[in-house]
Enzyme design. Structure first.
Site, PDB file in Angstrom:
ATOM      1  N   TYR A 158     -11.384 -26.621 -11.647  1.00 24.91           N
ATOM      2  CA  TYR A 158     -10.362 -26.248 -10.653  1.00 24.91           C
ATOM      3  C   TYR A 158      -9.531 -27.459 -10.213  1.00 24.91           C
ATOM      4  O   TYR A 158      -8.500 -27.289  -9.567  1.00 24.91           O
ATOM      5  CB  TYR A 158     -10.995 -25.609  -9.396  1.00 24.91           C
ATOM      6  CG  TYR A 158     -11.923 -24.439  -9.642  1.00 24.91           C
ATOM      7  CD1 TYR A 158     -11.908 -23.740 -10.847  1.00 24.91           C
ATOM      8  CD2 TYR A 158     -12.820 -24.021  -8.667  1.00 24.91           C
ATOM      9  CE1 TYR A 158     -12.774 -22.680 -11.073  1.00 24.91           C
ATOM     10  CE2 TYR A 158     -13.681 -22.952  -8.885  1.00 24.91           C
ATOM     11  CZ  TYR A 158     -13.663 -22.299 -10.096  1.00 24.91           C
ATOM     12  OH  TYR A 158     -14.524 -21.246 -10.308  1.00 24.91           O
ATOM     13  N   LYS A 216     -19.362 -27.103 -10.929  1.00 27.36           N
ATOM     14  CA  LYS A 216     -19.677 -26.607 -12.277  1.00 27.36           C
ATOM     15  C   LYS A 216     -19.205 -27.584 -13.342  1.00 27.36           C
ATOM     16  O   LYS A 216     -18.150 -28.210 -13.190  1.00 27.36           O
ATOM     17  CB  LYS A 216     -19.003 -25.245 -12.504  1.00 27.36           C
ATOM     18  CG  LYS A 216     -19.149 -24.286 -11.339  1.00 27.36           C
ATOM     19  CD  LYS A 216     -18.557 -22.920 -11.608  1.00 27.36           C
ATOM     20  CE  LYS A 216     -18.489 -22.114 -10.321  1.00 27.36           C
ATOM     21  NZ  LYS A 216     -17.247 -22.332  -9.539  1.00 27.36           N
ATOM     22  N   LYS A 274     -12.059 -15.888  -2.185  1.00 26.28           N
ATOM     23  CA  LYS A 274     -11.066 -16.954  -1.981  1.00 26.28           C
ATOM     24  C   LYS A 274      -9.872 -16.405  -1.226  1.00 26.28           C
ATOM     25  O   LYS A 274      -9.388 -15.302  -1.515  1.00 26.28           O
ATOM     26  CB  LYS A 274     -10.621 -17.483  -3.354  1.00 26.28           C
ATOM     27  CG  LYS A 274      -9.388 -18.378  -3.332  1.00 26.28           C
ATOM     28  CD  LYS A 274      -8.098 -17.634  -3.633  1.00 26.28           C
ATOM     29  CE  LYS A 274      -6.872 -18.487  -3.477  1.00 26.28           C
ATOM     30  NZ  LYS A 274      -5.612 -17.717  -3.595  1.00 26.28           N
ATOM     31  N   SER A 275      -9.384 -17.156  -0.256  1.00 24.45           N
ATOM     32  CA  SER A 275      -8.096 -16.815   0.354  1.00 24.45           C
ATOM     33  C   SER A 275      -7.499 -18.059   0.993  1.00 24.45           C
ATOM     34  O   SER A 275      -8.223 -18.874   1.568  1.00 24.45           O
ATOM     35  CB  SER A 275      -8.247 -15.722   1.408  1.00 24.45           C
ATOM     36  OG  SER A 275      -6.986 -15.493   2.013  1.00 24.45           O
ATOM     37  N   VAL A 276      -6.184 -18.167   0.870  1.00 26.51           N
ATOM     38  CA  VAL A 276      -5.488 -19.246   1.582  1.00 26.51           C
ATOM     39  C   VAL A 276      -4.802 -18.696   2.830  1.00 26.51           C
ATOM     40  O   VAL A 276      -3.999 -19.378   3.455  1.00 26.51           O
ATOM     41  CB  VAL A 276      -4.455 -19.955   0.664  1.00 26.51           C
ATOM     42  CG1 VAL A 276      -5.163 -20.721  -0.442  1.00 26.51           C
ATOM     43  CG2 VAL A 276      -3.450 -18.966   0.084  1.00 26.51           C
ATOM     44  N   ARG A 325      -7.121 -13.436   6.457  1.00 28.76           N
ATOM     45  CA  ARG A 325      -8.059 -12.898   5.452  1.00 28.76           C
ATOM     46  C   ARG A 325      -9.353 -13.701   5.405  1.00 28.76           C
ATOM     47  O   ARG A 325     -10.429 -13.143   5.173  1.00 28.76           O
ATOM     48  CB  ARG A 325      -7.399 -12.910   4.073  1.00 28.76           C
ATOM     49  CG  ARG A 325      -6.241 -11.949   3.947  1.00 28.76           C
ATOM     50  CD  ARG A 325      -5.555 -12.151   2.618  1.00 28.76           C
ATOM     51  NE  ARG A 325      -4.523 -11.160   2.378  1.00 28.76           N
ATOM     52  CZ  ARG A 325      -3.691 -11.201   1.336  1.00 28.76           C
ATOM     53  NH1 ARG A 325      -3.784 -12.185   0.447  1.00 28.76           N
ATOM     54  NH2 ARG A 325      -2.783 -10.273   1.175  1.00 28.76           N
ATOM     55  N   ASN A 357     -12.761 -11.761   5.810  1.00 25.38           N
ATOM     56  CA  ASN A 357     -13.801 -11.794   4.770  1.00 25.38           C
ATOM     57  C   ASN A 357     -15.128 -12.340   5.296  1.00 25.38           C
ATOM     58  O   ASN A 357     -16.167 -12.182   4.657  1.00 25.38           O
ATOM     59  CB  ASN A 357     -13.332 -12.644   3.575  1.00 25.38           C
ATOM     60  CG  ASN A 357     -12.108 -12.059   2.887  1.00 25.38           C
ATOM     61  OD1 ASN A 357     -11.749 -10.902   3.101  1.00 25.38           O
ATOM     62  ND2 ASN A 357     -11.449 -12.856   2.061  1.00 25.38           N
TER      63      ASN A 357
HETATM   64  N1  LIG Z   1     -17.567 -18.956 -12.566  1.00 24.04           N
HETATM   65  C1  LIG Z   1     -16.406 -18.481 -12.932  1.00 24.04           C
HETATM   66  O1  LIG Z   1     -16.072 -18.426 -14.137  1.00 24.04           O
HETATM   67  C2  LIG Z   1     -15.455 -18.009 -11.891  1.00 24.04           C
HETATM   68  C3  LIG Z   1     -14.286 -17.301 -12.241  1.00 24.04           C
HETATM   69  C4  LIG Z   1     -13.434 -16.861 -11.237  1.00 24.04           C
HETATM   70  C5  LIG Z   1     -13.760 -17.105  -9.905  1.00 24.04           C
HETATM   71  N2  LIG Z   1     -14.890 -17.818  -9.579  1.00 24.04           N
HETATM   72  C6  LIG Z   1     -15.245 -18.126  -8.175  1.00 24.04           C
HETATM   73  O2  LIG Z   1     -15.158 -16.934  -7.394  1.00 24.04           O
HETATM   74  C7  LIG Z   1     -14.260 -17.157  -6.304  1.00 24.04           C
HETATM   75  C8  LIG Z   1     -13.576 -15.871  -5.910  1.00 24.04           C
HETATM   76  O3  LIG Z   1     -12.918 -15.292  -7.016  1.00 24.04           O
HETATM   77  P1  LIG Z   1     -11.334 -15.221  -7.191  1.00 24.04           P
HETATM   78  O4  LIG Z   1     -10.737 -16.322  -6.422  1.00 24.04           O
HETATM   79  O5  LIG Z   1     -11.034 -15.161  -8.648  1.00 24.04           O
HETATM   80  O6  LIG Z   1     -10.937 -13.804  -6.620  1.00 24.04           O
HETATM   81  P2  LIG Z   1     -11.220 -12.926  -5.301  1.00 24.04           P
HETATM   82  O7  LIG Z   1     -11.950 -13.710  -4.273  1.00 24.04           O
HETATM   83  O8  LIG Z   1     -11.800 -11.639  -5.791  1.00 24.04           O
HETATM   84  O9  LIG Z   1      -9.728 -12.618  -4.807  1.00 24.04           O
HETATM   85  C9  LIG Z   1      -8.865 -13.628  -4.374  1.00 24.04           C
HETATM   86  C10 LIG Z   1      -7.469 -12.988  -4.201  1.00 24.04           C
HETATM   87  O10 LIG Z   1      -7.524 -11.909  -3.264  1.00 24.04           O
HETATM   88  C11 LIG Z   1      -6.693 -12.182  -2.137  1.00 24.04           C
HETATM   89  N3  LIG Z   1      -7.482 -11.825  -0.946  1.00 24.04           N
HETATM   90  C12 LIG Z   1      -8.575 -12.461  -0.452  1.00 24.04           C
HETATM   91  N4  LIG Z   1      -9.047 -11.820   0.626  1.00 24.04           N
HETATM   92  C13 LIG Z   1      -8.255 -10.752   0.846  1.00 24.04           C
HETATM   93  C14 LIG Z   1      -8.228  -9.726   1.823  1.00 24.04           C
HETATM   94  N5  LIG Z   1      -9.131  -9.688   2.812  1.00 24.04           N
HETATM   95  N6  LIG Z   1      -7.254  -8.776   1.743  1.00 24.04           N
HETATM   96  C15 LIG Z   1      -6.330  -8.814   0.756  1.00 24.04           C
HETATM   97  N7  LIG Z   1      -6.310  -9.763  -0.212  1.00 24.04           N
HETATM   98  C16 LIG Z   1      -7.249 -10.732  -0.155  1.00 24.04           C
HETATM   99  C17 LIG Z   1      -6.358 -13.674  -2.187  1.00 24.04           C
HETATM  100  O11 LIG Z   1      -5.038 -13.890  -1.705  1.00 24.04           O
HETATM  101  P3  LIG Z   1      -4.589 -15.166  -0.803  1.00 24.04           P
HETATM  102  O12 LIG Z   1      -5.359 -16.373  -1.227  1.00 24.04           O
HETATM  103  O13 LIG Z   1      -3.121 -15.256  -1.094  1.00 24.04           O
HETATM  104  O14 LIG Z   1      -4.866 -14.767   0.629  1.00 24.04           O
HETATM  105  C18 LIG Z   1      -6.417 -13.948  -3.690  1.00 24.04           C
HETATM  106  O15 LIG Z   1      -5.211 -13.593  -4.313  1.00 24.04           O
HETATM  107  C19 LIG Z   1     -13.324 -18.244  -6.860  1.00 24.04           C
HETATM  108  O16 LIG Z   1     -12.553 -18.865  -5.848  1.00 24.04           O
HETATM  109  C20 LIG Z   1     -14.305 -19.137  -7.551  1.00 24.04           C
HETATM  110  O17 LIG Z   1     -14.986 -19.937  -6.596  1.00 24.04           O
HETATM  111  C21 LIG Z   1     -15.738 -18.259 -10.565  1.00 24.04           C
END
Ligand SMILES: NC(=O)c1ccc[n+]([C@@H]2O[C@H](COP(=O)([O-])OP(=O)(O)OC[C@H]3O[C@@H](n4cnc5c(N)ncnc54)[C@H](OP(=O)(O)O)[C@@H]3O)[C@@H](O)[C@H]2O)c1
Length: 282
Positions: free
Chosen positions: A54, A79, A235-237, A241, A245
């Site tokens: 990342y 990782k 994840k959220s910026v 949210r 969360n």
């Molecule tokens: N090991 C791996 O291969 C792998 C792969 C992918 C992810 N990960 C880990 O898993 C974490 C989470 O996964 P992810 O970041 O892919 O996706 P996620 O947490 O499922 O979704 C993040 C997205 O959803 C939005 N969001 C977050 N909370 C929300 C809410 N309450 N309402 C509406 N929209 C919301 C965020 O927007 P904004 O940020 O614009 O608010 C962002 O666009 C990653 O950050 C990482 O640490 C690991």
């Protein structure tokens, strides 16, 4: 303002405790990671999930130091990136992770992807992580994106059962087989992309439950993960949210609601297939 919410902990197979809810920093710009992580720490998160891939481990370390919270109170996962699967490269890359974080240890260190089709065997990589664990600089070690046959090889050919397997799990990809194998073997499942990067949030079944209990569809989905016993780090910026969360512990889904959400499975990935993913940065 800091919340009084208590996040439950899960005990890993080596006795280390991990907060069940954390904050993920994938796709957060390195320049924005310090502020985003600081916001999460302020809301009450004490578990941060980052990765060398990342490019933002440094921002996570800066945020922890700037927060004034003792390092021992924050659970940090990082990782191993895909280009470093050979033993010596893995050991060097781990040193790089500690340097970037500005920390003497990580709480959890994972092999990011198994890369089963490249010419370096992930069993060699796992043995390097065993060395890192023996040095005390990773309190626990685990894997990410491992399928059942990959896990089985580690169990057959090495002496350490991974503490966690971090895999894609959300209502459109419930990943039952890998989760069940982990459960049998004492490997905790961490569910990445827990809301499928937002793709599940308009689903009518989730909307019905959310409206009925007065929560958002994101909260309902995240609560579903919590009740299934998986570790999550949405994840959220967006500050609102990040707070939303974190607010998962004053309500409960019925067994029927949990089952209805699990039934939304359509085997739909948001990310690559671990059996074929072979990306190695040059
Ligand atoms: N090991 C791996 O291969 C792998 C792969 C992918 C992810 N990960 C880990 O898993 C974490 C989470 O996964 P992810 O970041 O892919 O996706 P996620 O947490 O499922 O979704 C993040 C997205 O959803 C939005 N969001 C977050 N909370 C929300 C809410 N309450 N309402 C509406 N929209 C919301 C965020 O927007 P904004 O940020 O614009 O608010 C962002 O666009 C990653 O950050 C990482 O640490 C690991």
């Amino acid at each position: 303002m800091a919340r009084m919410t208590t996040v439950p902990s899960i005990t890993l197979n080596n006795g280390v405790e991990i907060p069940q809810l954390g904050f993920g920093v994938y796709q957060i710009d390195p320049d924005e990671t310090k502020d985003a992580t600081l916001a999460a720490l302020e809301v009450g998160y004490r578990h941060i999930d980052t990765a060398e891939m990342y490019g933002n481990e440094a921002g996570v370390g800066e945020a922890i130091r700037a927060s004034g919270i003792d390092r021992s109170e924050v659970f940090v996962t990082s990782k191993l990136n895909n280009g470093f699967h050979r033993r010596d490269d893995a050991l060097r890359a781990f040193d790089g992770t500690l340097d970037a974080l500005g920390s003497e240890y990580v709480d959890l260190f994972l092999i990011h992807w198994p890369l089963p089709t490249i010419d370096v065997d992930y069993v060699e990589t796992w043995k390097a992580l065993e060395e890192i664990a023996a040095s005390g600089r990773a309190k626990a070690i685990g894997v990410s994106n491992f399928q059942v046959p990959h896990l089985q090889r580690l169990l057959d050919e090495t002496g350490t059962v991974p503490a966690v397997n971090q895999i894609e799990v959300h209502p459109f990809l419930v990943n039952e087989e890998v989760r069940a194998f982990g459960q049998q073997k004492g490997i905790v499942t961490e569910a990445w992309s827990p809301i499928a990067q937002g793709k599940v949030l308009d689903d009518p079944a989730l909307t019905e439950i959310a409206e009925r209990i007065g929560k958002s569809t994101a909260q309902v989905t995240l609560r579903w993960h919590v009740q299934r016993g998986d570790v999550i780090f949405p994840k959220s910026v967006t500050r609102k949210r990040v707070e939303e969360n974190f607010d998962l512990f004053d309500f409960e889904l019925t067994d029927a609601d949990v089952a209805a959400i699990t039934a939304l499975d359509k085997g739909e990935r948001t990310g690559p297939d671990p059996d074929t993913f072979d990306y190695v940065p040059s």
